[in-house]
Scaffold this motif. Structure first.
Motif: not given
Lengths: 470, 104
Positions: B77-104
């Motif tokens: 969980v600590s690693l996951a939260i570290a990644i989430i904090i990084n996402l939030y700082r850089k891209f201002n979101t913690i919603d999985v719907e917004d992590t969609n730059t890659m699609k098939f």
């Protein structure tokens, strides 16, 4: 502890030593001397590989929690070779990155987890090793911190791996309820087929299928592979996957050996699904990393064909195939990373006319793709042949029919890239990509391996002697 | 005093487990997804402790397994939260719907 037990633990001891040296170097700010640092680390990894080749020792340590035998030593050696080659191919990427030491510390911690997992004689150690091998990789996937792709890959990997661990552990807890002691020997001796143990087996199978990205548990694979830096994708597709395949075989063949009828059925379905879905989805990919994600799903499907042999040759052929798959995949990812580092391009269309601008890379990529597709002179053909032979020995004819069809489909997929490189005219000519000594060595080792291994019969016989199915 | 039967405890843990799975698939907030994973892991802990207490009271293997699960879950969980904090700082979101730059 005696010298003998150190000899058994040597893989773990050496990796731990390297991690400590790197930590001390980090404190001393060695990051500034990029080149000498990277060369030093690669030499340490080479030593690590050589130490692994020393005479082996068999036996159990820590009351059976850690075990070692010839096959495990060989599997660890294969993975060690993979680690060295990946490190050599990622030289250019790391030269530009400022956090090289962290990169290696995380990668080696994951490797330590892999070794613990392979040697485990008790489910507790297996679980700890599995976690230790995946958690650092999630941090590595997020290594390009300023790119959104990379962060997405990291979060997807950690969430799906935590979830799959949950499923695996639920199965283990039910298994504990059924047998009462989770050492492998005890489970094997006391396991009886009933509803509870079957449910436990289903959950454990699901957990492992997640880690190996078998269809229908593969949804995280493509995104994580695409988003991560190439070096990490390489590690994920080769070492993480290979090690879990090794452990999965030992779990199926030793712990659940009394369930063979039940798991053969499951493995058949999963194998057919993975091969078909992997190959069909690979067909429409434009991004090469994504293409290799689906290709690796299909290759795991082929490994399952071999595992369905449910006998000694299943174990032998799967180990042999993982070695070949490792060399082929590292060669392809080496080429992809060289071209990506120099030009920033990684879609298949960018590779048009690669043969004219960079014939060396085009040839190596072609050889490794031939090997992945299983075309005769290359080792991939022999790997697939033994996998199919293993399955044939057990009379799994439906599975074999699907495997045969899928080999044809995969041939189309891989040759599509070869055709793009050799026949199509370039829209925009790629610059000539320089190659450093490490990259040359790694690619040379992979290519020679791919061409020669199929003809070195003693290697297969050696693996066959080592594989013992209880 | 009458003891709670084992089956009751197992029903509780199964309910928790599937609630966790449901939460993991239905929630779109990454922190909530992590909480669902914690729910799954806690149901497993209950399972281990219950089996240990009811079926194998003479040894402590289940309890030890639980201790390890709790520790590893904390690391995860600590690693996951570290990644989430990084996402939030850089891209201002913690919603999985917004992590969609890659699609098939």
């Amino acid at each position: 502890m005696s010298i003998y037990s150190y000899l058994m633990l040597r893989f773990e001891v050496v990796i731990t030593l390297i991690i400590f040296i790197l930590l001390v170097l980090k404190l001393n700010d060695a990051d500034k001397k990029e080149k000498s640092l990277l060369i030093g680390i690669n030499i340490m990894l080479l030593l690590n590989f050589i130490v692994g080749l020393l005479p082996m020792a068999e036996g159990n340590l820590f009351m059976g929690f850690f075990r070692s035998n010839g096959l495990l030593v060989l599997q660890k050696n294969i993975l060690n070779l993979g680690l060295l080659l990946i490190s050599l191919t990622s030289y250019n990427y790391l030269l530009k990155n400022n956090n090289r030491i962290e990169f290696y510390i995380l990668m080696l911690s994951s490797m330590l987890g892999v070794f613990a997992m392979l040697s485990s004689g008790h489910i507790l150690v297996l679980y700890l090793g599995l976690e230790m091998s995946t958690i650092p990789i999630a941090a590595l996937a997020n290594f390009n911190k300023s790119m959104k792709n990379s962060s997405e890959a990291g979060i997807k990997l950690i969430l799906s791996s935590a979830f799959s661990t949950g499923i695996l552990l639920f199965g283990i807890s039910l298994l504990y309820g059924a047998v009462g002691n989770l050492s492998f020997e005890n489970i094997q001796a006391n396991l009886q087929l009933n509803e509870l143990t079957l449910l436990a087996f289903a959950f454990i199978l699901g957990g492992f299928a997640f880690k190996m990205s078998i269809v229908p548990f593969h949804l995280w694979t493509a995104d994580v592979y695409e988003g991560s830096p190439v070096a990490v994708t390489n590690y994920l597709s080769v070492i993480s996957k290979g090690s879990v395949i090794f452990v999965f075989i030992s779990v199926l063949y030793s712990i659940f050996s009394s369930f063979t009828d039940a798991w053969l059925y499951a493995i058949t379905i999963l194998s057919i699904l993975s091969m078909t879905v992997g190959n069909l989805f690979a067909m429409r990919q434009q991004n090469l990393k994504r293409f290799f994600a689906f290709s690796s799903i299909a290759q795991v499907g082929f490994v399952l064909v071999g595992i369905a042999g449910a006998s000694k040759i299943g174990l032998t052929s799967a180990t042999y195939f993982v070695l070949i798959y490792l060399l082929s995949n590292i060669a392809s990812f080496g080429v992809i990373s060289a071209i990506f580092d120099a030009t920033g391009k990684e879609t298949i269309n960018d590779y048009k006319g690669l043969y004219k601008s960079n014939p060396y890379f085009a040839l190596i990529l072609a050889v490794s793709l031939f090997s992945l597709a299983g075309i005769p002179p290359t080792a991939g053909f022999f790997g697939k042949m033994f996998l199919l032979t293993s399955s044939m020995g057990n009379g799994m004819y439906v599975l074999l029919a699907f495997a045969a069809i899928n080999i044809v489909i995969s041939l189309y997929n891989y040759l599509r890239i070869v055709k793009t490189m050799f026949i199509d005219d370039a829209v925009e000519v790629l610059p000539v990509v320089g190659r450093n000594f490490g990259m040359k060595m790694a690619l040379a080792v992979c290519t020679i391996g791919i061409i020669i291994i199929g003809f070195v019969t003693p290697l297969f016989q050696y693996i066959d002697v080592l594989s013992i199915v209880k | 005093m009458e003891q709670v039967p084992l089956s009751h405890v197992l029903i509780l843990s199964s309910c928790l487990f599937f609630l966790g799975i449901y939460g993991f698939f239905s929630r779109r907030n990454m922190i909530t997804m992590l909480m669902s994973i914690e729910l799954i892991l806690n149901s497993i802990n209950i399972n281990f402790i219950a089996f240990n207490k009811y079926l194998y009271p003479h040894q402590l293997e289940g309890v030890f397994f639980t201790l390890f699960i709790i520790t590893v879950a904390a690391a995860e969980v600590s690693l996951a939260i570290a990644i989430i904090i990084n996402l939030y700082r850089k891209f201002n979101t913690i919603d999985v719907e917004d992590t969609n730059t890659m699609k098939f």
